[in-house]
Design a protein around this motif. Structure first.
Motif, short mmCIF file in Angstrom:
data_model
loop_
_atom_site.label_atom_id
_atom_site.label_comp_id
_atom_site.label_asym_id
_atom_site.label_seq_id
_atom_site.Cartn_x
_atom_site.Cartn_y
_atom_site.Cartn_z
N VAL A 20 2.62 8.39 -7.49
CA VAL A 20 2.17 7.02 -7.33
C VAL A 20 1.70 6.47 -8.67
N ARG A 21 2.09 5.23 -8.96
CA ARG A 21 1.63 4.54 -10.17
C ARG A 21 0.94 3.25 -9.76
N ALA A 22 -0.24 3.03 -10.32
CA ALA A 22 -1.00 1.81 -10.04
C ALA A 22 -0.83 0.83 -11.19
N ILE A 23 -0.49 -0.42 -10.84
CA ILE A 23 -0.36 -1.51 -11.81
C ILE A 23 -1.12 -2.69 -11.23
N GLY A 24 -2.34 -2.89 -11.70
CA GLY A 24 -3.17 -3.93 -11.11
C GLY A 24 -3.37 -3.67 -9.63
N GLU A 25 -3.05 -4.66 -8.79
CA GLU A 25 -3.19 -4.50 -7.34
C GLU A 25 -2.03 -3.73 -6.72
N LEU A 26 -0.99 -3.46 -7.52
CA LEU A 26 0.19 -2.79 -6.99
C LEU A 26 0.02 -1.28 -7.05
N ALA A 27 0.47 -0.59 -6.00
CA ALA A 27 0.57 0.87 -5.99
C ALA A 27 2.00 1.22 -5.64
N ILE A 28 2.71 1.81 -6.60
CA ILE A 28 4.12 2.14 -6.42
C ILE A 28 4.23 3.62 -6.08
N ARG B 127 6.52 6.42 -5.47
CA ARG B 127 7.92 6.79 -5.73
C ARG B 127 8.42 7.84 -4.74
N THR B 128 7.52 8.64 -4.19
CA THR B 128 7.94 9.65 -3.22
C THR B 128 8.34 8.98 -1.90
N GLY B 129 7.48 8.10 -1.44
CA GLY B 129 7.78 7.40 -0.19
C GLY B 129 8.61 6.15 -0.37
N MET B 130 8.89 5.78 -1.65
CA MET B 130 9.64 4.57 -1.97
C MET B 130 9.03 3.35 -1.29
N THR B 131 7.70 3.20 -1.47
CA THR B 131 7.00 2.05 -0.93
C THR B 131 6.13 1.44 -2.01
N VAL B 132 5.78 0.17 -1.82
CA VAL B 132 4.88 -0.53 -2.73
C VAL B 132 3.84 -1.25 -1.89
N THR B 133 2.57 -1.12 -2.28
CA THR B 133 1.52 -1.87 -1.62
C THR B 133 0.86 -2.80 -2.64
N LYS B 134 0.37 -3.92 -2.15
CA LYS B 134 -0.36 -4.89 -2.98
C LYS B 134 -1.69 -5.15 -2.29
N GLY B 135 -2.77 -4.73 -2.95
CA GLY B 135 -4.08 -4.86 -2.34
C GLY B 135 -4.19 -4.11 -1.03
N GLY B 136 -3.45 -3.00 -0.93
CA GLY B 136 -3.47 -2.19 0.28
C GLY B 136 -2.49 -2.59 1.35
N VAL B 137 -1.80 -3.71 1.15
CA VAL B 137 -0.82 -4.20 2.14
C VAL B 137 0.59 -3.85 1.66
N GLU B 138 1.36 -3.20 2.51
CA GLU B 138 2.70 -2.78 2.11
C GLU B 138 3.63 -3.98 1.99
N LEU B 139 4.40 -4.00 0.89
CA LEU B 139 5.38 -5.05 0.66
C LEU B 139 6.74 -4.58 1.15
N ARG B 140 7.53 -5.52 1.63
CA ARG B 140 8.89 -5.19 2.05
C ARG B 140 9.83 -5.50 0.90
N LEU B 141 10.24 -4.46 0.18
CA LEU B 141 11.15 -4.62 -0.93
C LEU B 141 12.51 -4.03 -0.56
N THR B 142 13.57 -4.70 -1.01
CA THR B 142 14.90 -4.12 -0.85
C THR B 142 15.05 -2.98 -1.86
N ALA B 143 16.10 -2.17 -1.68
CA ALA B 143 16.34 -1.07 -2.61
C ALA B 143 16.53 -1.60 -4.03
N THR B 144 17.22 -2.73 -4.16
CA THR B 144 17.42 -3.32 -5.49
C THR B 144 16.10 -3.75 -6.10
N GLU B 145 15.26 -4.40 -5.31
CA GLU B 145 13.96 -4.84 -5.82
C GLU B 145 13.09 -3.65 -6.19
N MET B 146 13.16 -2.58 -5.41
CA MET B 146 12.38 -1.37 -5.71
C MET B 146 12.85 -0.75 -7.03
#
Length: 229
Positions: free
Chosen positions: A131-139, A141-160
């Motif tokens: 996991v990498r934290a960038i400001g409010e973002l937590a990326i 990489r293992t789960g291929m998810t991104v959260t912003k302020g604790g809320v999961e964002l819906r990103l496409t594979a391309t956006e990820m």
């Protein structure tokens, strides 16, 4: 076998493309309309790895179908368009498409583009780095998810993939051509509008104010740069 949903109202073209793609190792289901495609994806829940979506459809057009898919799912979408107008292409990309091809298209070219899209969905070595934290973002990489302020964002594979590329090079300007090679796997001078549209969509999800981006900045004449807070 990759499972494709081909949304094409021209029965002759649909038959030719589906037969060729099956010969290249894909399973193909055909939908003649956008409404039928949405029903296949979300009501019948037919297993699908990617959608090949014609723009000119009876009833709701491909742009609207793409927007409705994006409102509910991150499945890869490749637009098939006979239009060469840049405005039409950008509309499709901003609606959430991962890529597009201009018809007529050779089946082997379409096969290559589909495989490229599917590679973005597959886990990579890069995705196992924690996991990498960038400001409010937590990326994650293992789960291929991104959260912003604790809320999961819906990103496409391309956006990820795009976000991870920026996160791996903080403060570094990445050109559009470099991003096309690294994110879209294009080994040639691809269409930079893919990058611009994808960055715009990504900003809309990660920036506090997408109209005044502070995280993903445009470097005029060069490309984009991530400026972590």
């Amino acid at each position: 076998m990759p499972r494709l949903l081909l949304v094409e109202d021209d029965a002759v073209l649909a038959e030719a493309l589906s037969r060729a793609l099956r010969g290249l190792g894909h399973e193909v289901e055909v939908s003649p309309t956008g409404e039928h495609a949405l029903d296949t994806l979300f009501e019948r829940r037919s297993p699908t790895d990617a959608v090949l979506l014609d723009v000119m459809l009876p009833g709701i057009d491909g742009f609207e179908v793409c927007r409705r898919i994006r409102a509910r799912d991150t499945i890869p979408v490749l637009l098939l368009t006979a239009r060469s107008d840049p405005v039409d292409m950008v509309v499709g990309l901003e609606g959430g498409a991962d890529d597009y091809v201009v018809k007529p298209v050779e089946p082997r070219v379409l096969d290559a583009r589909v495989k490229t899209i599917l590679r973005r969905v597959a886990p990579t070595q890069q995705s196992r780095e924690g996991v990498r934290a960038i400001g409010e973002l937590a990326i994650d990489r293992t789960g291929m998810t991104v959260t912003k302020g604790g809320v999961e964002l819906r990103l496409t594979a391309t956006e990820m993939r795009l976000l991870m590329e920026f996160a791996d090079h903080p403060g570094q300007v990445l050109s559009r051509q470099a991003l096309l090679r690294r994110v879209w796997d294009y080994g040639y001078a691809g269409d930079s509008r893919l990058v611009d549209a994808a960055v715009a969509r990504l900003r809309g999800k990660i920036e506090p104010d997408p109209s005044r981006p502070t995280l993903l900045r445009t470097v005029r004449g060069f490309g984009y740069r991530m400026d972590p807070p």
